[in-house]
Write an enzyme that holds these catalytic residues in place. Structure first.
Site, PDB file in Angstrom:
ATOM      1  N   ALA A 289       0.859  -1.170   0.000  1.00 18.32           N
ATOM      2  CA  ALA A 289       0.000   0.000   0.000  1.00 18.32           C
ATOM      3  C   ALA A 289       0.901   1.226   0.000  1.00 18.32           C
ATOM      4  O   ALA A 289       2.041   1.155   0.445  1.00 18.32           O
ATOM      5  CB  ALA A 289      -0.890   0.003   1.237  1.00 18.32           C
ATOM      6  N   GLU A 325      -1.418   3.505   6.742  1.00 14.62           N
ATOM      7  CA  GLU A 325      -1.322   4.456   5.623  1.00 14.62           C
ATOM      8  C   GLU A 325      -1.956   5.797   5.976  1.00 14.62           C
ATOM      9  O   GLU A 325      -1.465   6.851   5.568  1.00 14.62           O
ATOM     10  CB  GLU A 325      -1.970   3.872   4.363  1.00 14.62           C
ATOM     11  CG  GLU A 325      -1.361   2.559   3.885  1.00 14.62           C
ATOM     12  CD  GLU A 325       0.138   2.613   3.633  1.00 14.62           C
ATOM     13  OE1 GLU A 325       0.640   3.702   3.305  1.00 14.62           O
ATOM     14  OE2 GLU A 325       0.807   1.578   3.800  1.00 14.62           O
TER      15      GLU A 325
HETATM   16 ZN   LIG Z   1       4.374   3.151   5.566  1.00 13.39          ZN
END
Ligand SMILES: [Zn+2]
Length: 886
Positions: A289, A325
């Site tokens: 991600a 994230e």
């Molecule tokens: Zn990271």
């Protein structure tokens, strides 16, 4: 003895000085001259999805701080067809690309005076198969048989320069205005909301709003035939964006996103600064991600959750990855590390914040403990603490803050030391300062440096200011020097004597180092744990401890150090194991195993604990043991002792499985389901005939009615079935894998295929690496799987050597350095180390050197460990046979 987690510290400080300075743009490392600074880019990209190329143009507002005669910026694998400055075209010969340096130099006809200027460029480049720069992913659309293509970008660390010429270093912050020309059916997503759209021949031109000041590696552009679901939280528009037909499987992610945004708005003290936040699922491109500001990209299986087919551990992983994230949206995006030598600031912090947030909303998951043991690594994003400590004990380790000179070195920095040691240090410092004080320090740091860059010294300064404690003296020992301490505990009269040394394994003549260690400890009979800053080589605990009272250090496993107890202290603790928390029992197990690995203690030191800690059905305990057994089982491939070891290991694990059983009970905690899955996987690996038969019959049931097997157990059951598969079963698994449009299911089936022990099936599994059955980033990952799980290292190496060029072409910036070395990581055969070294010299790029050295060391360690293990295990079995008649 009962331990609580509240921690109070009493402190006295040594003075030591941090070597690092606070952020200063002029002295920040990097390749580009600092006289010219971009302020705002307007970038227009027109991809051609048939030719897999793109045409681009951009204008860049420049602030020239000193007169210059040339402009130097980054560009890679592109052609520049025109350049002009302040409207004056530059001659062709004034435009020079340097592929080795990844730069573009524009030589100016006259000296350019200081002040505002405007650069305009026209360029073209290619759309890549691997997740580097602008890339494409081909996939089968949900509910149709149609093959589709979508586009995405992956720029961190140094690949924005593959899509547009730019000052591609994190301290060159600028505003970005992106425009994309996409086919009519495509939806385009970038960092900011769409500002305007207009139809044009062959598609649509989508213009996005201008971003705030940010680093180039955070720019994003995604386009394809997409669906989305929407929500709103604290005035921010939230979306989960997927390929057509999959949006509803983003529901869990969208709900999580809203909760997490609210939590972080409060934690960081500054509300999320952009008008929208998209979480975008991509069925390929790259395996993890990426925290692009306002448009986070995810490999599909770490974002989408379908209750009908997804396992509970996928759900947990989805939450944890979103939390990680999203933490970057502040820590990384709003405030960005100045240079890649401080990557840990981004990754260590986001890892810690993600774990804290995940634990806050899902206390039943035991997130901190689950982050300790290296369980089922192929499925987790991030690294477990034990893996970081194992690497950090070796000669091949490096400090959390390490010099980064080249692009390849920036790519290599994304490792377990940066992420997990970083996370552990942050956790230790939080418990050292207290939760509230630490949070106030973080608020101060974010407020002081928003829309700017920092070094680690800036973080210590903010925490010092808020806490009144000199973090700048204590913390650098953990980030600026390699390794970590082993704390030794000895008893003398009623005093606990402590000493520290560097904790190592397979490391001849390690340089001696010392740390200031924020210790926690619990004394039998006391209800609250204590703290003590060990700031020299030796010290006594301030408390008097009666000789019959146990003492346990590193309470709750929150510290990044190992502990070894003298014989009387060890006996007292072992006698009270039943009173310890799960975290403390796991901590003792992990420390005991590390002592065996480091050759300070015999094998019996660890094995002697096992029967005593397996009476309770604790997930983290069984994960630690299961991982250790898997390591040994791999070590003994081809060794006559292996069946004997497997029998022993099964006897340790099996009683717990007999207690939890195959089927979930109504209302049982999530941890039970994880434990069941973990035991099935490990017992299957250890050749438990009953478990293998049980998996086979459940798989047969699944083929008739998929709902017959709960999604929670499918990865484990399929893995066991795949490991012992015959041709027909293997082909059935393969058909299922080809058919599904779920990335998660695909991964489960192909892992099962890659684990087959039958060499003929392994031969077929390796061939998958060169097909497009799996997304580019996942296809070649079949190989290390066949080598490790399938136990076919030689077969894999022959195949990899023959196809290395094609395999390396599938790697992204993070994978390319470690791919070849990764095929040998599990070997205990010294001859493999030689093979890899010779091959690396002749056929691998210099950027692979570090990964090769690390693997060579790992093989050396395993070979040496195996020599110690075999006789010690033999005598352990003999000893057991004499003690307890079988
Ligand atoms: Zn990271």
């Amino acid at each position: 003895m009962r331990f609580l987690l509240a921690v109070v510290f009493s402190l006295i400080f040594l003075s030591a000085v941090t070597a690092e300075n606070k952020f200063d743009f002029a002295t920040t490392p990097g390749k580009l001259p600092k006289e010219v600074v971009p302020e705002e880019y307007a970038i227009r990209i027109a991809p051609n999805i048939v030719e897999l190329t793109f045409a681009g143009s951009e204008t860049v507002k420049l602030n020239v701080q000193k007169p210059v005669t040339k402009l130097v910026l980054n560009a890679l694998e592109m052609e520049i067809s025109a350049a002009s400055l302040d409207g004056q075209p530059l001659l062709k010969k004034a435009i020079a690309l340097n592929p080795a340096e990844e730069t573009l130099t524009l030589t100016l006809p006259n000296e350019l005076p200081a002040g505002e200027h405007q650069l305009a460029l026209k360029f073209s480049g290619k759309i890549n198969a691997q997740g580097q720069g602008l890339f494409y992913a081909r996939y089968q659309e949900q509910g149709t048989n149609e093959k589709k293509i979508m586009l995405g970008t992956q720029f961190e660390a140094t690949d924005a320069r593959r899509m547009f010429p730019c000052w591609d270093e994190p301290s060159f912050r600028a505003r970005f205005q992106v425009t994309a020309v996409v086919p009519a059916k495509f939806t385009a997503v970038s960092n900011m909301p769409v500002e305007s759209e207009q139809k044009m021949e062959g598609g649509r031109e989508v213009r996005f709003a201008v971003s705030p000041s940010m680093s180039s590696y955070l720019v994003v552009l995604v386009a394809g035939e997409l669906d989305a679901i929407e929500g709103e939280q604290d005035g921010v528009k939230l979306r989960v964006v997927t390929t057509k037909g999959k949006a509803e499987t983003g529901r869990y992610a969208l709900e999580s996103e809203a909760k997490i945004l609210h939590y972080y708005n409060d934690y960081f003290g500054i509300p999320y600064p952009l008008p929208k936040l998209d979480l975008i699922a991509i069925p390929g491109g790259f395996g993890g991600a990426m925290e692009n500001w306002g448009g986070i990209t995810y490999y599909e299986s770490v974002l989408l959750f379908d209750p009908k087919i997804s396992s509970a551990s996928t759900q947990q992983n989805v939450f944890a990855v979103i939390a990680h994230e999203m933490a970057h949206q502040w820590f990384g995006d709003l405030v960005t590390m100045a240079w890649w030598d401080n990557l840990w600031l981004n990754e260590g912090f986001a890892s810690w914040m993600g774990s804290k947030c995940t634990d806050h909303f899902n206390p039943e998951w035991n997130e901190w403990l689950r982050r300790s043991a290296p369980r089922n690594p192929s499925r987790r994003i991030g690294f477990p603490k034990d893996t970081a400590m194992q690497s950090d004990a070796r000669s091949t380790t490096h400090p959390v803050q390490q010099p980064v000179g080249t692009e390849a070195e920036a790519g290599s920095a994304f490792d377990e030391i940066t992420y997990q040691k970083g996370e552990s240090i942050i956790r230790m410092i939080e418990s050292f300062l207290g939760e509230d004080v630490f949070r106030d320090g973080i608020r101060k740091y974010i407020a002081a440096h928003k829309y700017s860059n920092t070094t680690t010294a800036d973080l210590w300064a903010a925490l010092t200011e808020v806490s009144g404690k000199p973090l700048g003296e204590i913390a650098p020992g953990w980030t600026e020097q390699p390794g970590f301490p082993l704390v030794k505990v000895a008893r003398q009269e009623n005093t606990i004597k402590l000493s520290q040394e560097r904790c190592t394994a397979h490391f001849a003549n390690p340089p001696a180092l010392e740390w200031q260690i924020p210790l926690t400890y619990a004394i039998e009979g006391q209800t609250v744990p204590n703290s003590f800053l060990l700031r020299s080589k030796t010290a006594d605990l301030p408390d008097e401890v009666p000789n019959d009272h146990a003492v346990k250090l590193n309470v709750g496993d929150a510290g990044y150090y190992r502990v070894e107890y003298d014989e009387p202290s060890w006996k007292l603790i072992v006698g009270r194991l039943g009173n310890l928390s799960e975290a403390d029992r796991v901590n003792l197990l992990a420390d005991a195993w590390a002592s065996v690995e480091g050759n300070h203690k015999p094998l019996s030191h660890y094995l002697g604990l096992l029967e005593k800690v397996t009476e309770k059905d604790e997930l983290a305990v069984f994960d630690q043991i299961g991982d250790t057994f898997a390591f040994i089982n791999r070590l003994l491939v081809g060794d006559p002792m292996r069946p004997g070891f497997q029998e022993y290991a099964r006897a340790i694990l099996r009683p717990a499985f007999d207690r939890v059983g195959w089927d979930s009970k109504p209302g049982e905690p999530a941890k039970k389901a994880f434990l069941r899955a973990s035991l099935i996987r490990n017992l299957g690996l250890l050749n438990d005939a009953d478990i293998i038969a049980g998996c086979r019959s459940r798989f047969d049931g699944f083929l008739i009615d998929p709902t017959a097997v709960t999604p929670d157990l499918r990865p484990e059951i399929f893995a066991v079935v795949g490991r012992y598969a015959d041709l027909q079963t293997w082909e059935t698994l393969h058909k299922l894998g080809l058919k599904t449009t779920s990335t998660e299911e695909k991964q489960t089936y192909y892992e099962a295929l890659g684990g087959a022990l039958d060499p003929k099936l392994a031969q077929r599994a390796v061939a998958i690496a060169l097909t497009d059955e799996l997304p580019t980033s996942r296809a070649s990952a079949v190989l290390p799987f066949v080598a490790r799980q399938g136990e076919h290292s030689e077969l894999v190496w022959e195949f990899a050597k023959a196809h290395m060029k094609a395999l390396l072409a599938k790697q992204d910036a993070l994978g390319i350095n470690s791919f070849a070395a990764g095929l040998f990581n599990f070997s205990a055969d010294a001859k493999d180390a030689g093979t890899l070294e010779v091959y690396a010299k002749s056929s691998l790029p210099p950027s692979a050197t570090k990964a090769v050295a690390k693997t060579v060391d790992e093989i050396g360690f395993r070979a040496e460990f195996k020599q110690r293990f075999v006789p010690q295990f033999k005598s352990w079995l003999e000893h057991q046979a004499n003690e307890t008649p079988r």
